[in-house]
Scaffold this active site. Structure first.
Site, mmCIF file in Angstrom:
data_model
loop_
_atom_site.group_PDB
_atom_site.id
_atom_site.type_symbol
_atom_site.label_atom_id
_atom_site.label_comp_id
_atom_site.label_asym_id
_atom_site.label_seq_id
_atom_site.Cartn_x
_atom_site.Cartn_y
_atom_site.Cartn_z
ATOM 1 C CD GLU A 95 -2.828 1.016 2.529
ATOM 2 O OE1 GLU A 95 -2.733 0.047 3.319
ATOM 3 O OE2 GLU A 95 -3.734 1.865 2.591
ATOM 4 C CG ASN B 214 -9.463 -1.725 1.769
ATOM 5 O OD1 ASN B 214 -9.111 -2.889 1.972
ATOM 6 N ND2 ASN B 214 -9.254 -0.754 2.656
ATOM 7 C CD GLU B 215 -10.154 -2.514 6.499
ATOM 8 O OE1 GLU B 215 -10.126 -1.419 7.071
ATOM 9 O OE2 GLU B 215 -9.477 -3.498 6.879
ATOM 10 C CD GLU C 217 -5.931 -4.700 4.370
ATOM 11 O OE1 GLU C 217 -5.814 -4.350 5.565
ATOM 12 O OE2 GLU C 217 -6.373 -3.958 3.473
ATOM 13 C CD GLN D 197 0.345 -2.428 3.768
ATOM 14 O OE1 GLN D 197 1.127 -1.727 3.161
ATOM 15 N NE2 GLN D 197 -0.861 -2.019 4.106
#
Ligand code: AHR
Length: 505
Positions: A26, A173-174, A297, A346
């Site tokens: 990210e 996302n989310e 994730e 990540q």
């Protein structure tokens, strides 16, 4: 006391997809800039601006797929800012991650070049929270459309004639949080609308659509999405982070004792239940299991390294992280009938990173070595392991001391991964392989393991080899079995071949 593991080659849940060994990068802290992208004018060794050491390290573990550009960042990313001449690109403020200036030097072309150099597939997360349907449709056309299309023409003008291959596209996302604070019912309709405009330009390489899914034990989100849109998606995501403390006080990455060790591993094991429960909800609407559960994730999340920005999520990585990685990958292997992709959060310098960088230096973390060992499972046929393990107890709670998964590769070799969760006790393990057609006596067996003398051992820039892979021996025992001593707090990987049958006289 002996632990016994019996691998049953006739009981399999199916194929372990290689994408379960995927990663996530990210625009956050030093994840992309410094960690992956140093730019074409850097004195650090690079290929077209992409760090050479990082490229080589990621290639060595056969990274299958990379998710980008977020995370929360995805829902405020406007892709057109990141194309065209680097000097003409617009800047923006990265409001999710510290308000730093994002100069968009790493954009669509740079990401796909990275994937080409890594020989991995691309997973792009689209902007639903603050972007329009048109913007998302245009991005997909820019990446995958022919030169004759409006966006394909723009791509060609920017130096790339051929469309790229896009394996996965995430619709937000989310969306229940940083991606728009939507209710499940609302997002389900938004998903139905946005996914309509992910046009399929390449017949031979369909883009798989991933709906923004749930987190932890929010089964309502999964239920509503599956009920409303299962037939319009290839996958639905799930996010799960292993946090020893609370969101406010997560705990130190390196300064911890046996209690935090136990709690962290116990929390990592929760993933097993979560996958079962989300999977059962999905089964109600998708009994044939056409929709994949995509854990895009996962990983540990601690307080940031002292002296670093709170918004950059930089943390050290110890032997404890290696154990969390081993547990999680075993769980994914053993849920291969539903989990089709997973992405560690990540890749470089952020959260449970594989690699840490400092200027021109790079270190491989203990987590990196677990991925190196476990790469042997990619694409294999999973096999059930009947486990008779002692328990590891702490203050009235107990978890199994041994955690494992096994698979068979195309050459018929058996791969067994094991973690010894106990910080102080070695485990003597007797391993056998069985099947309907009689025994599978173990012939040659090669083992390697990862451990260290301290539970919080880590690789630093001064001492990069504190936690590294070492070879491991086995003792053959009667009946085609082997016996191994798994050191306390270790992760091990075995490859075993069937002994040749005795020649008939
Ligand atoms: O991985 C860090 C952040 O965690 C991601 O941006 C977000 O999706 C999640 O909350």
């Amino acid at each position: 006391m002996l632990h016994t593991l019996t691998i049953d080659r006739d009981q399999s849940k199916g194929t372990i997809r290689k994408d379960v060994y995927g990663h996530f990068a990210e625009h956050l802290g030093r994840g992309i800039y410094d960690g992956i992208w140093v730019g074409p004018n850097s004195s650090i060794a690079h290929t077209e601006g992409l760090r050479q050491d990082v490229l080589e390290a990621l290639r060595a573990i056969h990274i299958p797929v990379l998710r980008w550009p977020g995370g929360c960042f995805a829902d405020e990313y406007h892709w057109k800012d990141g194309i065209g001449r680097p000097e003409d690109r617009r800047t923006m403020v990265n409001s999710n991650w510290g308000g730093v200036v994002e100069d968009n030097q790493f954009g669509t072309h740079e990401f796909f070049r990275l994937c080409e150099l890594l020989e991995c597939d691309a997973y792009v997360s689209g902007n639903v929270g603050s972007g329009t349907v048109q913007e998302m449709q245009d991005w997909v056309e820019y990446i995958t459309g022919p030169k004759a299309s409006s966006m394909g023409g723009l791509r060609a003008k920017n130096g790339r004639n051929q469309p790229w291959r896009l394996k996965y596209f995430g619709v937000g996302n989310e969306s229940w949080g940083c991606g728009g604070n939507m209710r499940a019912e609302y997002y389900a309709d938004v998903y139905r609308q946005y996914q309509t405009f992910i046009r399929q330009y390449q017949r031979e390489a369909r883009i798989q659509k991933i709906a923004s899914g749930s987190h932890d034990g929010d089964y309502h989100w999964t239920e509503v999405l599956m009920k409303s849109a299962a037939q319009l998606m290839d996958g639905i995501s799930l996010h799960y982070y292993t946090i020893p403390g609370t969101w406010e006080h997560k705990g130190s990455a390196t300064d911890f004792g046996p209690k935090e060790w136990f709690v962290t591993l116990k929390k990592a094991l929760v993933l097993d239940d979560l996958l079962d429960q989300h999977g059962w909800v999905m089964d109600r609407y998708d009994p044939e299991r056409k929709v994949g559960l995509v854990v895009d994730e996962w990983g540990t999340w601690y307080d940031v390294e002292p002296g670093t920005s709170k918004a950059f999520l930089y943390q050290q990585n110890t032997l404890r992280d290696a154990l969390v990685a081993a547990i999680s990958l075993n769980i994914f292997n053993n849920h291969c009938d539903r989990v089709t992709m997973a992405n560690l959060a990540q890749t470089v310098n952020v959260l449970q990173a594989l690699l840490l960088t400092q200027g021109s230096e790079m270190v491989k973390t203990p987590t990196y070595y677990v991925f190196q060992m476990y790469a042997a499972h990619q694409g294999n046929r999973q096999a059930r392991v009947l486990t008779n393990s002692l328990m590891y107890a702490m203050e009235g709670e107990a978890i199994s001391q041994i955690h494992n998964s096994a698979s068979f590769d195309a050459l018929g070799r058996c791969h067994l991964s094991m973690a010894n969760l106990h910080p102080d006790h070695d485990a003597t393990v007797e391993i056998s392989v069985q099947g309907a057609e009689g025994g599978w006596p173990i012939g040659q067996a090669h083992g390697r393991y990862l451990s260290a003398s301290r539970i919080n051992a880590c690789n630093t820039f001064d001492q990069p080899d504190q936690v590294v892979i070492r070879p491991m021996d086995a003792t053959p025992v009667d009946g085609g079995k082997i016996r191994v001593v798994l050191p306390a707090k270790s992760v091990a990987q075995w490859v075993m071949q069937q002994a040749p049958s005795p020649t008939k006289l």
